[in-house]
Design an enzyme around this catalytic site. Structure first.
Site, PDB file in Angstrom:
ATOM      1  N   LYS A   1      -3.182  -1.424  15.583  1.00  0.00           N
ATOM      2  CA  LYS A   1      -2.656  -0.558  16.635  1.00  0.00           C
ATOM      3  C   LYS A   1      -3.658  -0.433  17.759  1.00  0.00           C
ATOM      4  CE  LYS A   1       0.637   2.258  14.417  1.00  0.00           C
ATOM      5  NZ  LYS A   1       0.585   2.951  13.167  1.00  0.00           N
TER       6      LYS A   1
ATOM      7  N   GLU B   1       0.836  -1.211   0.000  1.00  0.00           N
ATOM      8  CA  GLU B   1       0.000   0.000   0.000  1.00  0.00           C
ATOM      9  C   GLU B   1       0.870   1.261   0.000  1.00  0.00           C
ATOM     10  OE1 GLU B   1      -1.441   1.981   3.340  1.00  0.00           O
ATOM     11  OE2 GLU B   1      -1.157   0.281   4.711  1.00  0.00           O
TER      12      GLU B   1
ATOM     13  N   SER C   1     -13.250   1.571  10.168  1.00  0.00           N
ATOM     14  CA  SER C   1     -12.541   1.657   8.886  1.00  0.00           C
ATOM     15  C   SER C   1     -13.200   0.810   7.802  1.00  0.00           C
ATOM     16  CB  SER C   1     -11.098   1.193   9.067  1.00  0.00           C
ATOM     17  OG  SER C   1     -10.440   1.187   7.823  1.00  0.00           O
TER      18      SER C   1
ATOM     19  N   ASP D   1     -11.582  -0.656   5.756  1.00  0.00           N
ATOM     20  CA  ASP D   1     -10.713  -1.829   5.569  1.00  0.00           C
ATOM     21  C   ASP D   1     -11.442  -3.114   5.975  1.00  0.00           C
ATOM     22  OD1 ASP D   1      -8.712  -0.042   4.879  1.00  0.00           O
ATOM     23  OD2 ASP D   1      -7.523  -0.341   6.702  1.00  0.00           O
TER      24      ASP D   1
ATOM     25  N   LYS E   1      -5.747  10.601   0.482  1.00  0.00           N
ATOM     26  CA  LYS E   1      -5.790   9.269   1.080  1.00  0.00           C
ATOM     27  C   LYS E   1      -7.011   8.572   0.503  1.00  0.00           C
ATOM     28  CE  LYS E   1      -6.928   7.235   5.546  1.00  0.00           C
ATOM     29  NZ  LYS E   1      -7.259   7.531   6.934  1.00  0.00           N
TER      30      LYS E   1
HETATM   31  N1  PSU Z   1      -2.724   1.823  10.605  1.00  0.00           N
HETATM   32  C1  PSU Z   1      -1.396   1.915  10.744  1.00  0.00           C
HETATM   33  N2  PSU Z   1      -0.672   2.519   9.780  1.00  0.00           N
HETATM   34  C2  PSU Z   1      -1.240   3.036   8.644  1.00  0.00           C
HETATM   35  C3  PSU Z   1      -2.652   2.908   8.494  1.00  0.00           C
HETATM   36  C4  PSU Z   1      -3.352   2.303   9.488  1.00  0.00           C
HETATM   37  O1  PSU Z   1      -0.887   1.456  11.737  1.00  0.00           O
HETATM   38  O2  PSU Z   1      -0.530   3.589   7.786  1.00  0.00           O
HETATM   39  C5  PSU Z   1      -3.304   3.417   7.229  1.00  0.00           C
HETATM   40  C6  PSU Z   1      -3.567   2.243   6.270  1.00  0.00           C
HETATM   41  O3  PSU Z   1      -3.449   2.713   4.936  1.00  0.00           O
HETATM   42  C7  PSU Z   1      -5.020   1.903   6.549  1.00  0.00           C
HETATM   43  C8  PSU Z   1      -5.601   3.270   6.819  1.00  0.00           C
HETATM   44  O4  PSU Z   1      -5.677   1.235   5.491  1.00  0.00           O
HETATM   45  O5  PSU Z   1      -4.588   3.951   7.550  1.00  0.00           O
HETATM   46  C9  PSU Z   1      -6.901   3.221   7.582  1.00  0.00           C
HETATM   47  O6  PSU Z   1      -7.452   4.496   7.607  1.00  0.00           O
HETATM   48  P1  PSU Z   1      -8.929   4.686   8.202  1.00  0.00           P
HETATM   49  O7  PSU Z   1      -8.781   4.345   9.645  1.00  0.00           O
HETATM   50  O8  PSU Z   1      -9.257   6.127   7.974  1.00  0.00           O
HETATM   51  O9  PSU Z   1      -9.822   3.721   7.457  1.00  0.00           O
HETATM   52 MN    MN Z   2     -12.196   6.147   9.990  1.00  0.00          MN
END
Ligand code: PSU
Ligand code: MN
Length: 309
Positions: free
Chosen positions: A158, A24, A139, A141, A85
């Site tokens: 995390k 990524e 997320s 994800d 992003k």
């Molecule tokens: N968690 C980490 N490092 C990162 C990310 C998440 O420890 O770099 C990044 C990844 O690209 C992940 C994104 O897919 O943040 C998730 O963002 P959000 O929580 O806004 O969905």
């Molecule tokens: Mn989010």
């Protein structure tokens, strides 16, 4: 003309039927500061090569969905001012406007699947944020893992997230969460989260076999492999907990919302640990890239065909 562009290195690997690992790019633009981000990206690509596969770092450059970047493209992206992003929701708008953006886990999975790449390595995935009962911050994800058939190797999530709730959502969505080589779910900087992972596998070969069995069963959706950080780089939970509390409190005080939350927290934690978190972060991404390359190699032995029913 396809919707995506392969780098020369990835095109060559594809033509030769060699294993490829997707990487990524949000971790480069929003996860780490310059110039460590570029060093990390280059190092992780080299780790994939050293373990017998070809790296494909994924990003949108001037509207083109790039599967694999040249070193010059990687360098530009690493210092690109205000790269977007891109998650599932943002990918098409960015491309249709000819803009540049980095892909999150969700968008990288989408691109990898389009390019028929089965294995992807990252650091940490997004998940259910602490306080999600109020903010609804979950997320994309997680729902991507439920629908896109890519094996994602991470180091757990995390502790900026609510790990218990993240596991519950993944269970509801039917995503296998597989701890690698131990029972406990790893928690990014720490090898243990205090939570037992739903599943455990102990070799790249067995992860590849499970991926192939999902394919045989026509089960859409990915596998999440949680690979513990190497022992020498681990930061104890007792050290990280107050830092995370502080970062979360700062995010709330500054009224940070939506997709800005994760990058804000990552940046704050970097500052609060005076860079120690970054050293661990780089070590664990490299470790994940090495495992992902081995999984891609093992998966390659099954061939590309979906087995008959
Ligand atoms: N968690 C980490 N490092 C990162 C990310 C998440 O420890 O770099 C990044 C990844 O690209 C992940 C994104 O897919 O943040 C998730 O963002 P959000 O929580 O806004 O969905
Ligand atoms: Mn989010």
């Amino acid at each position: 003309m396809t919707v995506f562009t392969l780098s020369p290195e990835v095109a060559k690997a594809k033509a030769a039927g060699q294993p490829i690992v997707a990487l990524e790019s949000t971790i480069i633009t929003h996860g780490m500061p310059w110039p460590d981000n570029l060093d990390m990206a280059r190092q992780v690509e080299q780790d994939v090569r050293d373990y017998g596969a070809t790296p494909a770092t994924i990003a949108v450059l001037d509207g083109a969905l790039c599967i694999g970047l040249t070193d010059a493209q990687l360098k530009d992206l690493a210092q690109y001012p205000d790269a977007s992003k891109l998650s599932r929701a943002d990918l098409a708008v960015c491309m249709s406007q000819g803009k540049t953006g980095a892909t999150t886990v969700a968008a990288t999975m989408i691109a990898a699947a389009l390019a028929d790449i089965d294995v992807f390595a990252t650091g940490g995935i997004g998940g259910v944020h602490r306080g999600a009962d109020q903010t609804f911050d979950i997320s994309a994800d997680l729902s991507e893992l439920a629908q896109t058939s890519v094996t994602v190797v991470c180091a757990g999530a995390k502790a900026i997230l609510d790990l218990q709730k993240t596991l519950e959502v993944l269970e509801t969505q039917g995503v296998p969460v597989i701890a690698y080589g131990q029972d406990d779910l790893p928690a990014f900087w720490s090898r243990d989260s205090g939570l037992v992972a739903p599943l455990r596998l102990d070799s790249a070969k067995s992860v590849a076999r499970a991926h192939h069995m999902r394919r045989t069963l026509r089960l859409p959706g990915g596998q999440l492999v949680a690979n513990p950080i190497p022992v020498d780089f681990e930061i104890p939970r007792e050290t990280m907990d107050p830092v995370i509390e502080q970062a979360n409190a700062d995010a709330t005080a500054a009224n940070i919302k939506g997709k800005a939350v994760t990058p804000f927290l990552l940046g704050r934690i970097f500052e609060l640990t005076e860079g120690r978190s970054l050293i661990a972060n780089i070590a664990l991404v490299r470790n994940n890239a090495q495992l992902a390359a081995q999984i891609a190699y093992e998966l390659g032995k099954f061939g590309k065909e979906t087995p008959p029913l």
